[in-house]
Structure formats: C-alpha cells, structure tokens
Design a protein around this motif. Sequence first.
Motif, PDB file in Angstrom:
ATOM      1  N   LEU A   1     -47.464   4.635 -26.106  1.00  0.00           N
ATOM      2  CA  LEU A   1     -46.629   3.632 -26.549  1.00  0.00           C
ATOM      3  C   LEU A   1     -46.567   2.094 -26.024  1.00  0.00           C
ATOM      4  N   ASP A   2     -46.889   1.926 -24.968  1.00  0.00           N
ATOM      5  CA  ASP A   2     -47.187   0.734 -24.555  1.00  0.00           C
ATOM      6  C   ASP A   2     -48.049  -0.061 -25.274  1.00  0.00           C
ATOM      7  N   HIS A   3     -49.264   0.537 -25.668  1.00  0.00           N
ATOM      8  CA  HIS A   3     -50.080   0.001 -26.659  1.00  0.00           C
ATOM      9  C   HIS A   3     -49.382  -0.391 -28.140  1.00  0.00           C
ATOM     10  N   LEU A   4     -48.799   0.950 -28.399  1.00  0.00           N
ATOM     11  CA  LEU A   4     -48.098   0.345 -29.928  1.00  0.00           C
ATOM     12  C   LEU A   4     -47.038  -0.586 -29.934  1.00  0.00           C
ATOM     13  N   ASP A   5     -46.587  -0.778 -28.563  1.00  0.00           N
ATOM     14  CA  ASP A   5     -45.546  -1.692 -28.658  1.00  0.00           C
ATOM     15  C   ASP A   5     -46.175  -3.276 -28.557  1.00  0.00           C
ATOM     16  N   GLU A   6     -47.287  -3.376 -27.876  1.00  0.00           N
ATOM     17  CA  GLU A   6     -48.051  -4.490 -27.883  1.00  0.00           C
ATOM     18  C   GLU A   6     -48.629  -4.782 -29.428  1.00  0.00           C
ATOM     19  N   LEU A   7     -48.979  -3.781 -30.051  1.00  0.00           N
ATOM     20  CA  LEU A   7     -49.278  -4.026 -31.568  1.00  0.00           C
ATOM     21  C   LEU A   7     -48.104  -4.662 -32.395  1.00  0.00           C
TER      22      LEU A   7
ATOM     23  N   GLY B   1     -45.475  -6.267 -31.240  1.00  0.00           N
ATOM     24  CA  GLY B   1     -45.120  -7.385 -30.818  1.00  0.00           C
ATOM     25  C   GLY B   1     -43.853  -7.484 -30.127  1.00  0.00           C
ATOM     26  N   PRO B   2     -43.107  -8.237 -29.275  1.00  0.00           N
ATOM     27  CA  PRO B   2     -41.989  -8.295 -28.835  1.00  0.00           C
ATOM     28  C   PRO B   2     -40.746  -8.479 -29.525  1.00  0.00           C
ATOM     29  N   GLY B   3     -40.978  -8.978 -31.007  1.00  0.00           N
ATOM     30  CA  GLY B   3     -39.895  -9.185 -31.661  1.00  0.00           C
ATOM     31  C   GLY B   3     -39.552  -7.712 -32.416  1.00  0.00           C
ATOM     32  N   SER B   4     -40.389  -6.905 -32.508  1.00  0.00           N
ATOM     33  CA  SER B   4     -40.204  -5.537 -33.212  1.00  0.00           C
ATOM     34  C   SER B   4     -40.470  -4.746 -32.251  1.00  0.00           C
ATOM     35  N   ALA B   5     -40.753  -4.631 -31.064  1.00  0.00           N
ATOM     36  CA  ALA B   5     -40.675  -3.338 -30.381  1.00  0.00           C
ATOM     37  C   ALA B   5     -40.006  -2.680 -30.200  1.00  0.00           C
ATOM     38  N   LEU B   6     -39.632  -1.266 -29.934  1.00  0.00           N
ATOM     39  CA  LEU B   6     -38.557  -0.470 -30.052  1.00  0.00           C
ATOM     40  C   LEU B   6     -37.898  -0.426 -28.527  1.00  0.00           C
ATOM     41  N   ILE B   7     -38.209  -1.485 -27.896  1.00  0.00           N
ATOM     42  CA  ILE B   7     -37.457  -1.532 -26.327  1.00  0.00           C
ATOM     43  C   ILE B   7     -37.151  -2.841 -26.078  1.00  0.00           C
ATOM     44  N   ALA B   8     -36.151  -3.064 -25.270  1.00  0.00           N
ATOM     45  CA  ALA B   8     -36.112  -4.773 -24.978  1.00  0.00           C
ATOM     46  C   ALA B   8     -37.343  -4.970 -24.101  1.00  0.00           C
TER      47      ALA B   8
ATOM     48  N   GLN C   1     -37.539  -7.408 -21.383  1.00  0.00           N
ATOM     49  CA  GLN C   1     -36.958  -7.512 -20.095  1.00  0.00           C
ATOM     50  C   GLN C   1     -35.695  -7.489 -19.659  1.00  0.00           C
ATOM     51  N   GLY C   2     -35.621  -7.358 -18.356  1.00  0.00           N
ATOM     52  CA  GLY C   2     -34.191  -7.484 -17.935  1.00  0.00           C
ATOM     53  C   GLY C   2     -33.405  -6.147 -17.967  1.00  0.00           C
ATOM     54  N   PRO C   3     -32.059  -6.133 -17.603  1.00  0.00           N
ATOM     55  CA  PRO C   3     -31.430  -4.837 -17.449  1.00  0.00           C
ATOM     56  C   PRO C   3     -31.412  -4.107 -18.516  1.00  0.00           C
ATOM     57  N   GLU C   4     -31.279  -4.275 -19.871  1.00  0.00           N
ATOM     58  CA  GLU C   4     -31.471  -3.585 -20.841  1.00  0.00           C
ATOM     59  C   GLU C   4     -32.936  -2.725 -20.979  1.00  0.00           C
ATOM     60  N   ARG C   5     -33.684  -3.518 -20.817  1.00  0.00           N
ATOM     61  CA  ARG C   5     -35.187  -2.948 -20.558  1.00  0.00           C
ATOM     62  C   ARG C   5     -35.126  -1.853 -19.564  1.00  0.00           C
ATOM     63  N   ARG C   6     -34.655  -2.004 -18.282  1.00  0.00           N
ATOM     64  CA  ARG C   6     -34.735  -1.123 -17.464  1.00  0.00           C
ATOM     65  C   ARG C   6     -33.948   0.075 -17.675  1.00  0.00           C
ATOM     66  N   HIS C   7     -32.725  -0.050 -18.250  1.00  0.00           N
ATOM     67  CA  HIS C   7     -31.795   0.855 -18.785  1.00  0.00           C
ATOM     68  C   HIS C   7     -32.386   1.893 -19.902  1.00  0.00           C
ATOM     69  N   ALA C   8     -33.250   1.240 -20.584  1.00  0.00           N
ATOM     70  CA  ALA C   8     -33.771   1.999 -21.701  1.00  0.00           C
ATOM     71  C   ALA C   8     -35.017   2.787 -21.055  1.00  0.00           C
ATOM     72  N   LEU C   9     -35.679   2.202 -20.136  1.00  0.00           N
ATOM     73  CA  LEU C   9     -36.859   2.951 -19.432  1.00  0.00           C
ATOM     74  C   LEU C   9     -36.061   4.223 -18.679  1.00  0.00           C
ATOM     75  N   LYS C  10     -35.088   4.098 -18.021  1.00  0.00           N
ATOM     76  CA  LYS C  10     -34.491   4.886 -17.388  1.00  0.00           C
ATOM     77  C   LYS C  10     -34.099   6.230 -18.440  1.00  0.00           C
ATOM     78  N   ILE C  11     -33.808   5.827 -19.562  1.00  0.00           N
ATOM     79  CA  ILE C  11     -33.089   6.921 -20.633  1.00  0.00           C
ATOM     80  C   ILE C  11     -34.445   7.688 -20.992  1.00  0.00           C
TER      81      ILE C  11
END
Length: 208
Positions: free
Chosen positions: A67-73, A75-82, A84-94
């Motif tokens: 999934l990390d590779h797919l997010d990289e493909l 791009g940050p504007g289209s990735a299915l996760i924030a 950086q920041g609190p929202e990214r950490r919250h999403a990673l926890k879920i």
Amino acid sequence: MILIGQYDSPFVRRVAIALRLYGLDFEHRPWSVFGDAERIRAFNPLTRVPTLVLDGGEVLIETGAILDHLDELAGPGSALIARQGPERRHALKICALGNGLAEKAVSLIYERALHKEPSAGWIARCEGQVLGVLDRLESEAAGLGTPFWFGQAPGHADIAVACAWRFLADAHPGLSPGGALPRLAAHAARCEQLAVFQEIAQPFLPPA
C-alpha cells in the motif's frame, strides 16, 4: 502488476480495492496459500499473500509495503490517507486496528483447522482481542461526522476495517454482533454497497 492471493483474504481484498480506487491495472492470480503454495513460494519465500509483482519484476510481500508503494504511485494529492500530521496518525491507528482484527480472525481459523487439539487458551485470548478491537472501533466510529472515516470517500482506514469486518462475519459469525455494534455495522454496509467492494469479493472458504 500481478496481485497474488484470493479475495477471501481480507489483506488481498484490501490491496485489490486500493488498486481499483487508484485506477491501476493489475493481473489477478487467485492462488491459495494451501493449494498453490509452491507457486506462491516462487515469488514469496514466506508463502503468504498478498504478494504484488511489479512490472519490472520486483516483488512486494507485505500489505503495508504494498500500500505504501501504491500511495507513492498515486501521489500525495490522490493517496487514500493524509500525507502527514494528526489525521495521518489517526488513520494509521484505525488501519492498525482493522489489520489486527483481520490477523486475529485468521489466527483463529488456523488454530482450529491445523491443530488436532486446538488450544482453548489461545482461542480465548484471540477472541478477547477481537472483541476488544470491535469495541474500540465502535467507539472510534461514534465521532464520525462524514459517511466515511475521514471524509466523503473511502480511504485506507475504511477499507481495512470493512474488509476485516466482512471476513470476521463470514469466518466467525458469532464474533461479529452487528446489532451490538451499530456504527461499525452501518459503516461496513456503506462500504459493501460501493461497486468496487462488490467487484472485489469472494465467499470465504475454510482451508481444506
């Protein structure tokens, strides 16, 4: 790209849904870790799924790395996760809770299917962890003000939780009390109504 693994695996399903949402083409090889172990081992010495073979021949062998590779493909504007920041950490926890839920559900299957005398203590421990995660996710879902966890469209958190819920309901129906977890049940139903979730699906088949 080639995605190896059957869609009754919540981990393979999670990757396939992400691939579809990103609009990335892939070939699917629905190989079983039991019936097709040798074929999978040729790509992944762990004989685990999902395994993703990139166009250049590189092999990715773990859900998070894939999934990390797919997010990289994407791009940050289209990735299915924030990004950086609190929202990214919250999403990673879920995501971690959803992934852990799926892992415990799989452990219960293996314990019962592969051991002549399953460990009652281990089963009780796994079932307790499953119920604990479900309670935590239900509490987390109480604060949702949008159709999906972090907005109007599904992201990695939604996919991880919904795939784990579907797998748990199919493989261990007694452990997914939808009536007692109305927010989680509604979230899963909302995801399963999406065309991509209906396309990427397979009835659970216990290991033979």
